[in-house]
Each structure stands twice: as C-alpha cells, then as structure tokens.
Design a protein around this motif. Sequence first.
Motif, PDB file in Angstrom:
ATOM      1  N   ILE A  74       0.856  -1.204   0.000  1.00 34.71           N
ATOM      2  CA  ILE A  74       0.000   0.000   0.000  1.00 34.71           C
ATOM      3  C   ILE A  74       0.888   1.249   0.000  1.00 34.71           C
ATOM      4  CG2 ILE A  74      -1.709   1.312   1.343  1.00 34.71           C
ATOM      5  CD1 ILE A  74      -2.809  -1.448   2.287  1.00 34.71           C
TER       6      ILE A  74
ATOM      7  N   VAL B  63      -6.969   0.005  -5.334  1.00 33.76           N
ATOM      8  CA  VAL B  63      -6.939   0.214  -3.884  1.00 33.76           C
ATOM      9  C   VAL B  63      -7.781   1.443  -3.529  1.00 33.76           C
ATOM     10  CG1 VAL B  63      -5.407   0.855  -1.967  1.00 33.76           C
ATOM     11  CG2 VAL B  63      -4.718  -0.936  -3.556  1.00 33.76           C
TER      12      VAL B  63
ATOM     13  N   SER C 199     -11.408   0.742  -3.379  1.00 34.63           N
ATOM     14  CA  SER C 199     -11.828  -0.058  -2.234  1.00 34.63           C
ATOM     15  C   SER C 199     -12.044   0.781  -0.982  1.00 34.63           C
ATOM     16  CB  SER C 199     -10.807  -1.172  -1.964  1.00 34.63           C
ATOM     17  OG  SER C 199      -9.648  -0.623  -1.369  1.00 34.63           O
ATOM     18  N   CYS C 200     -11.449   2.000  -0.942  1.00 31.80           N
ATOM     19  CA  CYS C 200     -11.634   2.822   0.267  1.00 31.80           C
ATOM     20  C   CYS C 200     -12.221   4.198  -0.074  1.00 31.80           C
ATOM     21  CB  CYS C 200     -10.305   2.972   1.008  1.00 31.80           C
ATOM     22  SG  CYS C 200      -9.051   3.868   0.083  1.00 31.80           S
ATOM     23  N   ASN C 201     -12.774   4.325  -1.279  1.00 25.60           N
ATOM     24  CA  ASN C 201     -13.422   5.578  -1.705  1.00 25.60           C
ATOM     25  C   ASN C 201     -12.512   6.801  -1.655  1.00 25.60           C
ATOM     26  OD1 ASN C 201     -15.957   4.674  -2.467  1.00 25.60           O
ATOM     27  ND2 ASN C 201     -16.650   4.592  -0.325  1.00 25.60           N
ATOM     28  N   ALA C 202     -11.219   6.617  -1.926  1.00 32.32           N
ATOM     29  CA  ALA C 202     -10.299   7.767  -1.987  1.00 32.32           C
ATOM     30  C   ALA C 202     -10.232   8.242  -3.434  1.00 32.32           C
ATOM     31  CB  ALA C 202      -8.913   7.368  -1.511  1.00 32.32           C
TER      32      ALA C 202
END
Length: 316
Positions: free
Chosen positions: A189, A274, A277-280
């Motif tokens: 990450i 990625v 998956s975390c709404n960034a």
Amino acid sequence: MFCRGVIRFGTKVSNHETYARNSSHLAFIGVGNMGARMATNLIKKGEVLRIYDVLPSNSKAVEGAQICNTPDEAVKDASVIITMLPNGDIVKDAVIGEKGILKSAPKGSLLVDCSTIQPQVAQELSKISKDNGINFLDAPVSGGVTGAQAGTLTFMVGGDRQVLSSVEPVLLKMGANVHHCGKPGAGQIAKLCNNLILAITMIGTAEGMNLGIKMGLDPKVLASIINVSTGRSWSSSTYNPVPGIIENVPPSNEYKGGFAVNLVAKDLGLAEGVALSCNAPVPLGAAAHQLYRTLIANGYGNKDFASIYQLLKGNQ
Ligand code: NAD
C-alpha cells in the motif's frame, strides 16, 4: 551469531534482538533491471547467491552468482529467498504455481517479495506461506535503477516485525532505509501511494520542461532553476526526463532500461483499485494512468517511463 536490527515505524525507532540465518546462501528470483543490480550489491557485500530468471541472458549480468536452471535449484536449502518480478500474477505463479517456490523452500525459511504487486495478493501469499511453514514479507522498493545500483533503495515492509528484524541486515546491503509499514500487504500500500505521486510528478516535470524548451529556454538552465525552486522533485533532480540533462540515467540513454512504462501503468492500475476499495479519489492518478497507457499504445511500453516527455514533445 546474534545481530541487532533497527526498524523504523512511523517516527519511532526500536531495536530488536534477532536470530541468525542458518544457511550460507540466499536465493534471488528475477534479475531484470532492478533485480540484477540488487543481487550484484548482495554479492559485493559478501553474500553467496543462487539466482534464477526465466531469461538466462539476464542472469549472466549478475557477476559472481551461481546461476540456476530452475527455481527449485535456487531455493532449496536457502534461508532467505528474494523475488523481484514484474507483477502479481507472475509472483503468484512463481510462489504457489505448479513449480512454485513453496514446493522446495525449506521450512522456516523466509520469502521476501520485493516486486510491486496488489496488496491483496501479498496478503494471500503471506497466509499460504505461513500455512506451509515459511515466513513471508512484502518488501517493495523505491529508488529506481539508480537507487538499486547505488544500494540506496527504500524498503517498505508489510508483515511480522520480528521476522523483519532477522532480515534487515540483508535488506540494508541493497538499500539505505527499511520501514515497517504494518501487517501483510501494508508495504505494497505504501509503495502504491509513492508510485502514484512519482507517476504524476514525472508528467508534471516533463510538461514544465517541454513548455520552457518550446519557449526557447536552455534545458539545463531551466532544470537547474527548478531544482532550487518549488517545482523540484525526484523526477527533476535525479531523473530529469529530458535527454542530456543528467548523465547515466535512462532519459540520456534513449530511455533504455529503468522503469518500464508497462510497469508504471500497472502500478497506477493497482493504485486505482486500492483507491476504489476505500473511496479515496485519485483524479490525477487516473489521468496519469491514461497518459502512460497512451504512451504504451504508441509503442513505448518497454521504454523508461520518463519517455512521457517524448509524447508531450511530439515530432516538431
Ligand atoms: P524487469 O522486467 O526488468 O525484471 C523482471 C525480471 O523477472 C526479468 O528479468 C524477467 O525475465 C524475470 N521473470 C519474469 N517472470 C519470471 C519467473 N516466472 N521466474 C523468474 N524470473 C522471471 O522489471 P524491473 O524493472 O526489474 O521491476 C521488477 C519489479 O520491481 C516490478 O514489480 C516493478 O514494478 C518493481 N519496481 C521497478 C522499479 C524500476 O525502476 N524498474 C522501481 C521500483 C520497483
């Protein structure tokens, strides 16, 4: 023999007593642009190395290593196995495929994957390795071929801290910084966040340099101004994309070697996955991804990513 390992976690630094390796050699799988330079540093610093690459011609670049014809030959009896491969599918196949590393790696050995791959694949491989009695760390690197050559890479590591302590002296033969990022996958990450920024700043540097040159500025003068001004980045100071500004980097060698456009595009795709998956939101990362994909469509896939400058410059 006991050795002291120093692990940096956030801003804290702590010491750990670590255990010694019980085998005299390391295995290194994948000796391409990065791996060959990393393996060479290990040999220069006294390690005995068995190496394997699907392309035998790449193995020949690593002087002093024992070249193996199969991964099995390289990893059996090794205490530490390092992989430096192009992508997650290849790493997965190399580790758990039919002739995978896990089939012949000794119990209790340590597999360190330095490739840049999906964090979820690193987590999966960590679990399967553990189930097979083998330790696993994801340890992707930053610093490019220049850092790999100089032995100044930064390692971003996910997995058990004590296990990292045991291998840190080996990593420091290839790099200058080792950071523990957290649980399995955390190193990947951190790496994807870094490469998202790198991919964007390389385009920004190429854009600014191209603009100045087209307006008649001397490229070297412009580069030296940027490097003492707020536009400075690794892309401008260490790896300027304009040929002839910095010697001995891929932009000054027809964009050969270095960090392939195919690989930077892969990393941006992983970063977008990625981010979803975390709404960034990653708007510039997405735009950068499309620009590098355009470069691939124009035949630059195997060239160094700084060749984005050539796309912006055009043929005029
Ligand atoms: P590369 O393509 O030059 O090297 C990969 C090597 O792996 C090649 O020699 C290839 O023949 C070999 N290989 C492929 N499949 C194999 C298999 N199944 N078994 C054994 N060997 C196999 O790539 P690279 O530039 O060295 O990058 C390697 C990894 O490091 C990638 O994940 C990349 O994203 C990452 N990375 C690259 C850079 C860079 O500047 N090049 C910087 C940091 C991280």
